[in-house]
Scaffold this motif. Sequence first.
Motif, PDB file in Angstrom:
ATOM      1  N   VAL A 184       7.377  -2.736  -7.476  1.00  0.00           N
ATOM      2  CA  VAL A 184       7.438  -2.564  -6.021  1.00  0.00           C
ATOM      3  C   VAL A 184       8.895  -2.365  -5.581  1.00  0.00           C
ATOM      4  O   VAL A 184       9.206  -1.456  -4.798  1.00  0.00           O
ATOM      5  N   ALA A 185       9.784  -3.219  -6.104  1.00  0.00           N
ATOM      6  CA  ALA A 185      11.193  -3.126  -5.698  1.00  0.00           C
ATOM      7  C   ALA A 185      11.802  -1.789  -6.122  1.00  0.00           C
ATOM      8  O   ALA A 185      12.523  -1.145  -5.352  1.00  0.00           O
ATOM      9  N   PHE A 186      11.497  -1.358  -7.350  1.00  0.00           N
ATOM     10  CA  PHE A 186      12.028  -0.082  -7.840  1.00  0.00           C
ATOM     11  C   PHE A 186      11.476   1.075  -6.996  1.00  0.00           C
ATOM     12  O   PHE A 186      12.222   1.997  -6.633  1.00  0.00           O
ATOM     13  N   ASN A 202      16.617  -5.421   7.407  1.00  0.00           N
ATOM     14  CA  ASN A 202      16.473  -6.887   7.386  1.00  0.00           C
ATOM     15  C   ASN A 202      16.097  -7.443   6.017  1.00  0.00           C
ATOM     16  O   ASN A 202      16.291  -8.622   5.745  1.00  0.00           O
ATOM     17  N   PHE A 203      15.479  -6.603   5.188  1.00  0.00           N
ATOM     18  CA  PHE A 203      14.949  -7.107   3.921  1.00  0.00           C
ATOM     19  C   PHE A 203      15.841  -6.783   2.744  1.00  0.00           C
ATOM     20  O   PHE A 203      15.460  -6.964   1.598  1.00  0.00           O
ATOM     21  N   GLN A 204      17.044  -6.281   3.004  1.00  0.00           N
ATOM     22  CA  GLN A 204      17.857  -5.766   1.914  1.00  0.00           C
ATOM     23  C   GLN A 204      18.117  -6.810   0.827  1.00  0.00           C
ATOM     24  O   GLN A 204      18.063  -6.507  -0.352  1.00  0.00           O
ATOM     25  N   ARG A 205      18.362  -8.062   1.244  1.00  0.00           N
ATOM     26  CA  ARG A 205      18.603  -9.112   0.240  1.00  0.00           C
ATOM     27  C   ARG A 205      17.357  -9.404  -0.584  1.00  0.00           C
ATOM     28  O   ARG A 205      17.446  -9.575  -1.798  1.00  0.00           O
ATOM     29  N   THR A 206      16.196  -9.473   0.084  1.00  0.00           N
ATOM     30  CA  THR A 206      14.940  -9.687  -0.641  1.00  0.00           C
ATOM     31  C   THR A 206      14.736  -8.592  -1.683  1.00  0.00           C
ATOM     32  O   THR A 206      14.396  -8.858  -2.844  1.00  0.00           O
ATOM     33  N   LEU A 207      14.944  -7.361  -1.257  1.00  0.00           N
ATOM     34  CA  LEU A 207      14.765  -6.238  -2.179  1.00  0.00           C
ATOM     35  C   LEU A 207      15.723  -6.324  -3.349  1.00  0.00           C
ATOM     36  O   LEU A 207      15.367  -6.026  -4.493  1.00  0.00           O
ATOM     37  N   MET A 208      16.954  -6.736  -3.070  1.00  0.00           N
ATOM     38  CA  MET A 208      17.964  -6.843  -4.123  1.00  0.00           C
ATOM     39  C   MET A 208      17.507  -7.853  -5.186  1.00  0.00           C
ATOM     40  O   MET A 208      17.641  -7.609  -6.383  1.00  0.00           O
ATOM     41  N   VAL A 209      16.950  -8.976  -4.720  1.00  0.00           N
ATOM     42  CA  VAL A 209      16.479 -10.010  -5.654  1.00  0.00           C
ATOM     43  C   VAL A 209      15.289  -9.502  -6.465  1.00  0.00           C
ATOM     44  O   VAL A 209      15.222  -9.691  -7.688  1.00  0.00           O
ATOM     45  N   LEU A 210      14.340  -8.822  -5.794  1.00  0.00           N
ATOM     46  CA  LEU A 210      13.194  -8.258  -6.527  1.00  0.00           C
ATOM     47  C   LEU A 210      13.681  -7.253  -7.569  1.00  0.00           C
ATOM     48  O   LEU A 210      13.207  -7.237  -8.710  1.00  0.00           O
ATOM     49  N   ASP A 211      14.610  -6.406  -7.177  1.00  0.00           N
ATOM     50  CA  ASP A 211      15.147  -5.408  -8.096  1.00  0.00           C
ATOM     51  C   ASP A 211      15.796  -6.085  -9.305  1.00  0.00           C
ATOM     52  O   ASP A 211      15.608  -5.653 -10.448  1.00  0.00           O
ATOM     53  N   ALA A 212      16.515  -7.168  -9.067  1.00  0.00           N
ATOM     54  CA  ALA A 212      17.175  -7.886 -10.166  1.00  0.00           C
ATOM     55  C   ALA A 212      16.142  -8.520 -11.100  1.00  0.00           C
ATOM     56  O   ALA A 212      16.295  -8.496 -12.326  1.00  0.00           O
ATOM     57  N   VAL A 235      14.966 -16.907 -21.038  1.00  0.00           N
ATOM     58  CA  VAL A 235      16.408 -17.056 -20.791  1.00  0.00           C
ATOM     59  C   VAL A 235      17.062 -15.683 -20.594  1.00  0.00           C
ATOM     60  O   VAL A 235      17.946 -15.521 -19.743  1.00  0.00           O
ATOM     61  N   ALA A 236      16.582 -14.687 -21.362  1.00  0.00           N
ATOM     62  CA  ALA A 236      17.162 -13.345 -21.220  1.00  0.00           C
ATOM     63  C   ALA A 236      16.883 -12.772 -19.837  1.00  0.00           C
ATOM     64  O   ALA A 236      17.776 -12.210 -19.181  1.00  0.00           O
ATOM     65  N   VAL A 237      15.630 -12.905 -19.358  1.00  0.00           N
ATOM     66  CA  VAL A 237      15.296 -12.417 -18.008  1.00  0.00           C
ATOM     67  C   VAL A 237      16.177 -13.123 -16.979  1.00  0.00           C
ATOM     68  O   VAL A 237      16.753 -12.484 -16.080  1.00  0.00           O
ATOM     69  N   ALA A 238      16.314 -14.455 -17.124  1.00  0.00           N
ATOM     70  CA  ALA A 238      17.123 -15.225 -16.169  1.00  0.00           C
ATOM     71  C   ALA A 238      18.591 -14.787 -16.224  1.00  0.00           C
ATOM     72  O   ALA A 238      19.254 -14.661 -15.185  1.00  0.00           O
ATOM     73  N   THR A 239      19.096 -14.535 -17.437  1.00  0.00           N
ATOM     74  CA  THR A 239      20.496 -14.099 -17.580  1.00  0.00           C
ATOM     75  C   THR A 239      20.730 -12.776 -16.857  1.00  0.00           C
ATOM     76  O   THR A 239      21.681 -12.622 -16.077  1.00  0.00           O
ATOM     77  N   ILE A 240      19.850 -11.805 -17.140  1.00  0.00           N
ATOM     78  CA  ILE A 240      20.025 -10.474 -16.546  1.00  0.00           C
ATOM     79  C   ILE A 240      19.932 -10.554 -15.022  1.00  0.00           C
ATOM     80  O   ILE A 240      20.808 -10.062 -14.302  1.00  0.00           O
ATOM     81  N   SER A 241      18.882 -11.217 -14.529  1.00  0.00           N
ATOM     82  CA  SER A 241      18.665 -11.255 -13.076  1.00  0.00           C
ATOM     83  C   SER A 241      19.800 -11.975 -12.366  1.00  0.00           C
ATOM     84  O   SER A 241      20.305 -11.508 -11.336  1.00  0.00           O
ATOM     85  N   TYR A 258      26.474  -8.545  -7.731  1.00  0.00           N
ATOM     86  CA  TYR A 258      26.263  -7.871  -6.439  1.00  0.00           C
ATOM     87  C   TYR A 258      26.958  -8.648  -5.318  1.00  0.00           C
ATOM     88  O   TYR A 258      27.657  -8.074  -4.479  1.00  0.00           O
ATOM     89  N   LEU A 259      26.794  -9.969  -5.331  1.00  0.00           N
ATOM     90  CA  LEU A 259      27.372 -10.789  -4.257  1.00  0.00           C
ATOM     91  C   LEU A 259      28.895 -10.858  -4.364  1.00  0.00           C
ATOM     92  O   LEU A 259      29.611 -10.808  -3.368  1.00  0.00           O
ATOM     93  N   ARG A 260      29.409 -10.981  -5.609  1.00  0.00           N
ATOM     94  CA  ARG A 260      30.854 -11.165  -5.805  1.00  0.00           C
ATOM     95  C   ARG A 260      31.586  -9.846  -6.050  1.00  0.00           C
ATOM     96  O   ARG A 260      32.795  -9.849  -6.304  1.00  0.00           O
ATOM     97  N   LYS A 261      30.830  -8.730  -6.091  1.00  0.00           N
ATOM     98  CA  LYS A 261      31.422  -7.408  -6.357  1.00  0.00           C
ATOM     99  C   LYS A 261      32.190  -7.377  -7.683  1.00  0.00           C
ATOM    100  O   LYS A 261      33.315  -6.881  -7.768  1.00  0.00           O
ATOM    101  N   TRP A 262      31.567  -7.953  -8.726  1.00  0.00           N
ATOM    102  CA  TRP A 262      32.128  -7.799 -10.074  1.00  0.00           C
ATOM    103  C   TRP A 262      31.830  -6.396 -10.565  1.00  0.00           C
ATOM    104  O   TRP A 262      30.710  -5.914 -10.397  1.00  0.00           O
ATOM    105  N   TYR A 263      32.753  -5.759 -11.229  1.00  0.00           N
ATOM    106  CA  TYR A 263      32.442  -4.441 -11.797  1.00  0.00           C
ATOM    107  C   TYR A 263      33.346  -4.100 -12.972  1.00  0.00           C
ATOM    108  O   TYR A 263      34.375  -4.735 -13.198  1.00  0.00           O
ATOM    109  N   LEU A 264      32.892  -3.073 -13.721  1.00  0.00           N
ATOM    110  CA  LEU A 264      33.691  -2.544 -14.825  1.00  0.00           C
ATOM    111  C   LEU A 264      34.742  -1.611 -14.239  1.00  0.00           C
ATOM    112  O   LEU A 264      34.413  -0.757 -13.417  1.00  0.00           O
TER     113      LEU A 264
END
Lengths: 203, 203, 203
Positions: free
Chosen positions: C17-19, C89-99, C181-187, C194-200
Amino acid sequence: MVSLSNFSYIIEILGTVAFAMSGVYAALAKKLDIFGVLVIAFVTALGGGTVRDVLIGATPVAWLKDTHTLLIILATVAIALLFRKRMGNFQRTLMVLDALGLGLFTVIGIHKGQMMGFSPGVCIALGTITGCFGGVVRDIMLNHIPALFHVKELYATTCIAGGIVYFALRSWLGEDPAQGVAVATISSLRIISYLRKWYLPPL
Amino acid sequence: MVSLSNFSYIIEILGTVAFAMSGVYAALAKKLDIFGVLVIAFVTALGGGTVRDVLIGATPVAWLKDTHTLLIILATVAIALLFRKRMGNFQRTLMVLDALGLGLFTVIGIHKGQMMGFSPGVCIALGTITGCFGGVVRDIMLNHIPALFHVKELYATTCIAGGIVYFALRSWLGEDPAQGVAVATISSLRIISYLRKWYLPPL
Amino acid sequence: MVSLSNFSYIIEILGTVAFAMSGVYAALAKKLDIFGVLVIAFVTALGGGTVRDVLIGATPVAWLKDTHTLLIILATVAIALLFRKRMGNFQRTLMVLDALGLGLFTVIGIHKGQMMGFSPGVCIALGTITGCFGGVVRDIMLNHIPALFHVKELYATTCIAGGIVYFALRSWLGEDPAQGVAVATISSLRIISYLRKWYLPPL
């Protein structure tokens, strides 16, 4: 290959020719060299069926086993290039061939889906991919957003309409007549929408 | 994998290295991050063989079963990034490696087509796809019209010429020598056309 | 399909749904018509798994055999279009679902690779393709350089990190907990970056 009448074999070739020609003109507009024109013509004519065959696992894909189709496309490119100055005169003819090809390719794709036992919705999706994805891959290679997704005419929508007509009529009319009506629906809707500029509104 | 001499295994690796490097430089020019550079290097080196294997149904595609190739590409990317300031000096070396890779990849593709029993024309098409489509997918991902379709040098044309030479000589010279001559034809035509700026005129 | 708990089936649907929603918004930003929006939603939600299945030869690809997924995506597009004015309004919810979807899709891809007997490196590549390539194909169709290759957040990198965590923990924790644990790590890595703007950094 499909249970359409032999008449359909001729329409399939005419559709291939029309699709290859539309590739040639799109490539000429981008000033490609002759190799680029050739690849774009092949991709436009064969792309939809190739994507379908790869998704359903019908590999090697059909054109690898059928040198005839490749020769027809080569001849089409040669003729299209020779007469390219005068091609403006044939635009309506090409449009009609393209519409017939669209209808027939869509019905071939639906038929392949049925032979794999897929649900009607999936069959219509496969038919639409067969009819439309040659143009999508052509546009991606030429660095456009696929015309299909925003063009001011009906295109893929006519494939979906034709697919619904086919499944609505099949048990009532029988396989072959329902396929014929579906091809006619797609081709005539496409031509009318082109002439009358019917289109889906942007959102 | 092919009946070329063992010598060809080394050329195949050198070709993979050259193709991966050309991906790294194309990605750097677009200021991608390290993940983007990696993906473009892999796509450039593996794309042609992957498209071929998907079309003929030789799945899982080769690189999934061959971790060596992936490690060679990883090492290539690491080295290319470390020495990226000085890479201008190696441009001729890279060009020659790329030309050797192009010749060998094309002949490998032709050979796979023959093993599937395809006609010579289809085999040459598969060879050309194997040699050239890594670059095509790279260019699509980087949002260019594939250089192949309009660049002012011979590229795909040399694959087609090499394929014709191969089929002309095969029954006369035998399999292995004809393959060797085809690789030499493609690589040397490619290098000469690069140096002399031979190209196909736009239409 | 995977040996994750039943709970994962719900997360897989939420990820789909999120994708699909992210596809709808990307398509709306390019002013596509409703057919274009539909295709981009499907491509974003199904593209990663489709590329993976084609590469490993698991054809017909999964969604052809599973009308449920297609109906869920259709419903998602309908709802997303109805509420498109209020979606900010739902952008954060969507971001979490996507993660969550990213994490689960990646682990499903790794699992499929293991069932085919591939090496850990290849499995992680397949997992990353499953998680990320829907977005890559979406961006190519919309004529962007894939965001993945240059965006100022971690995305694919979190899939690779999760894959390494999975293979490090598997023999120690067992299959199911290591997948969790892998799913939790990735998400969580994805959400934090996303929140801290970490990037390569670009190179």
